[in-house]
Motif scaffolding. Sequence first.
Motif, PDB file in Angstrom:
ATOM      1  N   SER A 101       0.881  -1.200  -0.128  1.00 17.34           N
ATOM      2  CA  SER A 101      -0.107  -0.039   0.030  1.00 17.34           C
ATOM      3  C   SER A 101       0.925   1.238   0.032  1.00 17.34           C
ATOM      4  O   SER A 101       2.039   1.295   0.540  1.00 17.34           O
ATOM      5  CB  SER A 101      -0.875   0.000   1.161  1.00 17.34           C
ATOM      6  OG  SER A 101      -1.925  -0.839   1.286  1.00 17.34           O
ATOM      7  N   LYS A 102       0.285   2.240  -0.568  1.00 12.59           N
ATOM      8  CA  LYS A 102       1.085   3.705  -0.617  1.00 12.59           C
ATOM      9  C   LYS A 102       0.177   4.546  -0.416  1.00 12.59           C
ATOM     10  O   LYS A 102      -0.651   4.849  -1.159  1.00 12.59           O
ATOM     11  CB  LYS A 102       1.712   3.785  -2.000  1.00 12.59           C
ATOM     12  CG  LYS A 102       2.759   5.268  -1.954  1.00 12.59           C
ATOM     13  CD  LYS A 102       3.823   4.997  -1.051  1.00 12.59           C
ATOM     14  CE  LYS A 102       4.799   6.220  -0.989  1.00 12.59           C
ATOM     15  NZ  LYS A 102       5.663   6.321   0.105  1.00 12.59           N
ATOM     16  N   THR A 103       0.404   5.389   0.587  1.00 12.55           N
ATOM     17  CA  THR A 103      -0.472   6.674   0.699  1.00 12.55           C
ATOM     18  C   THR A 103       0.506   7.980   0.899  1.00 12.55           C
ATOM     19  O   THR A 103       1.330   7.919   1.648  1.00 12.55           O
ATOM     20  CB  THR A 103      -1.254   6.505   2.193  1.00 12.55           C
ATOM     21  OG1 THR A 103      -2.164   5.475   2.055  1.00 12.55           O
ATOM     22  CG2 THR A 103      -1.900   7.657   2.557  1.00 12.55           C
ATOM     23  N   LEU A 156      11.256   3.738  -4.371  1.00 14.49           N
ATOM     24  CA  LEU A 156      10.257   4.180  -3.473  1.00 14.49           C
ATOM     25  C   LEU A 156       9.924   3.328  -2.395  1.00 14.49           C
ATOM     26  O   LEU A 156       9.815   2.121  -2.695  1.00 14.49           O
ATOM     27  CB  LEU A 156       8.877   4.716  -4.207  1.00 14.49           C
ATOM     28  CG  LEU A 156       8.021   5.569  -3.680  1.00 14.49           C
ATOM     29  CD1 LEU A 156       8.356   6.965  -3.308  1.00 14.49           C
ATOM     30  CD2 LEU A 156       6.733   5.495  -4.723  1.00 14.49           C
ATOM     31  N   THR A 157       9.644   3.729  -1.040  1.00 10.98           N
ATOM     32  CA  THR A 157       9.045   2.989   0.082  1.00 10.98           C
ATOM     33  C   THR A 157       7.693   2.893   0.161  1.00 10.98           C
ATOM     34  O   THR A 157       6.999   3.911   0.139  1.00 10.98           O
ATOM     35  CB  THR A 157       9.655   3.773   1.298  1.00 10.98           C
ATOM     36  OG1 THR A 157      11.235   3.502   1.052  1.00 10.98           O
ATOM     37  CG2 THR A 157       9.507   3.047   2.515  1.00 10.98           C
ATOM     38  N   SER A 194       3.163   0.403   3.528  1.00 10.69           N
ATOM     39  CA  SER A 194       3.154  -1.047   4.191  1.00 10.69           C
ATOM     40  C   SER A 194       3.329  -1.986   3.257  1.00 10.69           C
ATOM     41  O   SER A 194       3.164  -1.653   1.956  1.00 10.69           O
ATOM     42  CB  SER A 194       1.669  -1.179   4.793  1.00 10.69           C
ATOM     43  OG  SER A 194       0.419  -1.239   3.732  1.00 10.69           O
ATOM     44  N   GLY A 195       3.702  -3.157   3.818  1.00 11.73           N
ATOM     45  CA  GLY A 195       3.611  -4.603   2.651  1.00 11.73           C
ATOM     46  C   GLY A 195       5.345  -4.584   2.625  1.00 11.73           C
ATOM     47  O   GLY A 195       6.052  -3.894   2.994  1.00 11.73           O
ATOM     48  N   ASP A 196       5.679  -5.470   1.618  1.00 14.07           N
ATOM     49  CA  ASP A 196       7.000  -5.876   1.396  1.00 14.07           C
ATOM     50  C   ASP A 196       7.073  -6.455  -0.110  1.00 14.07           C
ATOM     51  O   ASP A 196       6.224  -7.225  -0.749  1.00 14.07           O
ATOM     52  CB  ASP A 196       7.266  -7.082   2.454  1.00 14.07           C
ATOM     53  CG  ASP A 196       8.929  -7.271   2.553  1.00 14.07           C
ATOM     54  OD1 ASP A 196       9.662  -6.340   1.836  1.00 14.07           O
ATOM     55  OD2 ASP A 196       9.368  -8.182   3.077  1.00 14.07           O
ATOM     56  N   ILE A 197       8.195  -6.439  -0.623  1.00 15.86           N
ATOM     57  CA  ILE A 197       8.818  -6.728  -1.655  1.00 15.86           C
ATOM     58  C   ILE A 197       9.861  -7.998  -1.421  1.00 15.86           C
ATOM     59  O   ILE A 197      10.864  -7.683  -0.891  1.00 15.86           O
ATOM     60  CB  ILE A 197       9.354  -5.901  -2.773  1.00 15.86           C
ATOM     61  CG1 ILE A 197       8.272  -4.756  -2.878  1.00 15.86           C
ATOM     62  CG2 ILE A 197       9.601  -6.435  -3.960  1.00 15.86           C
ATOM     63  CD1 ILE A 197       6.978  -4.959  -3.771  1.00 15.86           C
ATOM     64  N   ILE A 198       9.692  -9.120  -2.086  1.00 19.91           N
ATOM     65  CA  ILE A 198      10.669 -10.289  -1.897  1.00 19.91           C
ATOM     66  C   ILE A 198      11.281 -10.745  -3.352  1.00 19.91           C
ATOM     67  O   ILE A 198      10.487 -11.048  -3.886  1.00 19.91           O
ATOM     68  CB  ILE A 198      10.131 -11.395  -1.145  1.00 19.91           C
ATOM     69  CG1 ILE A 198       9.650 -10.857   0.151  1.00 19.91           C
ATOM     70  CG2 ILE A 198      10.919 -12.535  -0.896  1.00 19.91           C
ATOM     71  CD1 ILE A 198       8.989 -12.134   1.152  1.00 19.91           C
ATOM     72  N   GLY A 206      14.237 -14.339  -2.426  1.00 22.19           N
ATOM     73  CA  GLY A 206      14.451 -14.593  -0.898  1.00 22.19           C
ATOM     74  C   GLY A 206      14.854 -13.515  -0.096  1.00 22.19           C
ATOM     75  O   GLY A 206      14.861 -13.528   1.137  1.00 22.19           O
ATOM     76  N   LYS A 207      15.103 -12.485  -0.919  1.00 19.68           N
ATOM     77  CA  LYS A 207      15.388 -11.081  -0.080  1.00 19.68           C
ATOM     78  C   LYS A 207      14.266 -10.255   0.104  1.00 19.68           C
ATOM     79  O   LYS A 207      13.647  -9.726  -1.152  1.00 19.68           O
ATOM     80  CB  LYS A 207      16.630 -10.321  -0.528  1.00 19.68           C
ATOM     81  CG  LYS A 207      18.115 -11.306  -0.958  1.00 19.68           C
ATOM     82  CD  LYS A 207      19.052 -10.115  -1.790  1.00 19.68           C
ATOM     83  CE  LYS A 207      20.250 -11.384  -1.899  1.00 19.68           C
ATOM     84  NZ  LYS A 207      21.154 -10.257  -2.543  1.00 19.68           N
ATOM     85  N   SER A 208      14.068  -9.795   1.424  1.00 19.82           N
ATOM     86  CA  SER A 208      12.968  -8.913   1.529  1.00 19.82           C
ATOM     87  C   SER A 208      13.521  -7.517   1.628  1.00 19.82           C
ATOM     88  O   SER A 208      14.514  -7.155   2.065  1.00 19.82           O
ATOM     89  CB  SER A 208      12.408  -9.180   3.187  1.00 19.82           C
ATOM     90  OG  SER A 208      11.864  -8.171   3.400  1.00 19.82           O
ATOM     91  N   TRP A 209      12.809  -6.541   0.993  1.00 21.07           N
ATOM     92  CA  TRP A 209      13.133  -5.181   0.686  1.00 21.07           C
ATOM     93  C   TRP A 209      12.999  -4.571   2.274  1.00 21.07           C
ATOM     94  O   TRP A 209      13.857  -3.821   2.486  1.00 21.07           O
ATOM     95  CB  TRP A 209      12.113  -4.213  -0.204  1.00 21.07           C
ATOM     96  CG  TRP A 209      12.317  -4.281  -1.743  1.00 21.07           C
ATOM     97  CD1 TRP A 209      11.986  -3.235  -2.354  1.00 21.07           C
ATOM     98  CD2 TRP A 209      13.011  -5.167  -2.497  1.00 21.07           C
ATOM     99  NE1 TRP A 209      12.302  -3.521  -3.839  1.00 21.07           N
ATOM    100  CE2 TRP A 209      12.903  -4.659  -3.775  1.00 21.07           C
ATOM    101  CE3 TRP A 209      13.761  -6.491  -2.319  1.00 21.07           C
ATOM    102  CZ2 TRP A 209      13.702  -5.251  -4.941  1.00 21.07           C
ATOM    103  CZ3 TRP A 209      14.272  -6.955  -3.331  1.00 21.07           C
ATOM    104  CH2 TRP A 209      14.223  -6.565  -4.442  1.00 21.07           C
ATOM    105  N   ARG A 210      12.184  -4.910   2.916  1.00 23.05           N
ATOM    106  CA  ARG A 210      11.988  -4.252   4.048  1.00 23.05           C
ATOM    107  C   ARG A 210      13.141  -4.532   5.063  1.00 23.05           C
ATOM    108  O   ARG A 210      13.201  -3.633   6.018  1.00 23.05           O
ATOM    109  CB  ARG A 210      10.603  -4.994   4.809  1.00 23.05           C
ATOM    110  CG  ARG A 210      10.050  -4.050   6.071  1.00 23.05           C
ATOM    111  CD  ARG A 210       8.720  -4.524   6.361  1.00 23.05           C
ATOM    112  NE  ARG A 210       8.711  -6.154   6.358  1.00 23.05           N
ATOM    113  CZ  ARG A 210       7.587  -6.588   6.663  1.00 23.05           C
ATOM    114  NH1 ARG A 210       6.380  -5.980   6.532  1.00 23.05           N
ATOM    115  NH2 ARG A 210       7.531  -8.092   6.653  1.00 23.05           N
ATOM    116  N   THR A 211      13.808  -5.366   4.917  1.00 17.99           N
ATOM    117  CA  THR A 211      15.109  -5.753   5.868  1.00 17.99           C
ATOM    118  C   THR A 211      16.211  -5.201   5.378  1.00 17.99           C
ATOM    119  O   THR A 211      17.455  -5.435   6.064  1.00 17.99           O
ATOM    120  CB  THR A 211      15.088  -7.312   6.106  1.00 17.99           C
ATOM    121  OG1 THR A 211      15.505  -7.776   4.986  1.00 17.99           O
ATOM    122  CG2 THR A 211      13.798  -7.754   6.615  1.00 17.99           C
ATOM    123  N   LEU A 212      16.318  -4.638   4.204  1.00 13.43           N
ATOM    124  CA  LEU A 212      17.599  -4.187   3.571  1.00 13.43           C
ATOM    125  C   LEU A 212      17.955  -2.738   4.118  1.00 13.43           C
ATOM    126  O   LEU A 212      17.082  -1.918   4.050  1.00 13.43           O
ATOM    127  CB  LEU A 212      17.579  -4.165   2.016  1.00 13.43           C
ATOM    128  CG  LEU A 212      17.387  -5.619   1.444  1.00 13.43           C
ATOM    129  CD1 LEU A 212      17.323  -5.479  -0.082  1.00 13.43           C
ATOM    130  CD2 LEU A 212      18.444  -6.606   1.665  1.00 13.43           C
TER     131      LEU A 212
END
Length: 222
Positions: A8-10, A55-56, A59-63, A66-72
Amino acid sequence: MLSIENISKTYGTGEQATTVLKNINLTINSGEIVTLYGPSGSGKSTLLSIIGALLTPSSGDIILGGKSWRTLSDNARTDMRLKEIGFIFQSSHLIPYLTVKDQLTAIGTEAGQSTKEAAVRAEQLLASFGLKHRLSAYPKELSGGEKQRTAIARAFMNEPKLILADEPTASLDKERASEVVDMLRQRVKQTGAACIMITHDQRLFSYTDKLYHLEDGCITEE
């Protein structure tokens, strides 16, 4: 494989808040081309920017692989964009003072390839896109179709896991557009990259494996 999970993007807050993407979920397999279409302002380019780690999301994540955008970290995201994602835009964005071969070689060396390795790979890629005779040409000497073929070849220079194409044929006529997308499809199938393409041109839908409609921030499979 690429997994898009509850994106989601707000923009803005409170009464001024505008939500442009609403819980987008999408899975794209290796070697698969997915096409997104929808009206202007529907969130297509915003979604592509999020998938490309430009762009961030709110909420949510891109994988990817096996790599999660959120953890990078920011540095790790930059490194991933350079080494694992290829971008193709409506305009070729070629550097005017570099030859066709050097357009690709520069990307290869930035991604960690040796100068010799990058030069060999650039020549091989350009030959596969029918540009072997244009290695020493500058962008001003190329036709529209040649510019876009060069841009597509450049996108594959870093051996990406993911290709993101935003209206890659908008400046081309029907014949050249079909030619360019056919070459893109062949390369995706050969390399096993996942590919997301945004286009308004329904004539190109036949080149895709899956078709999705995006409107009012919501996505549906056609």
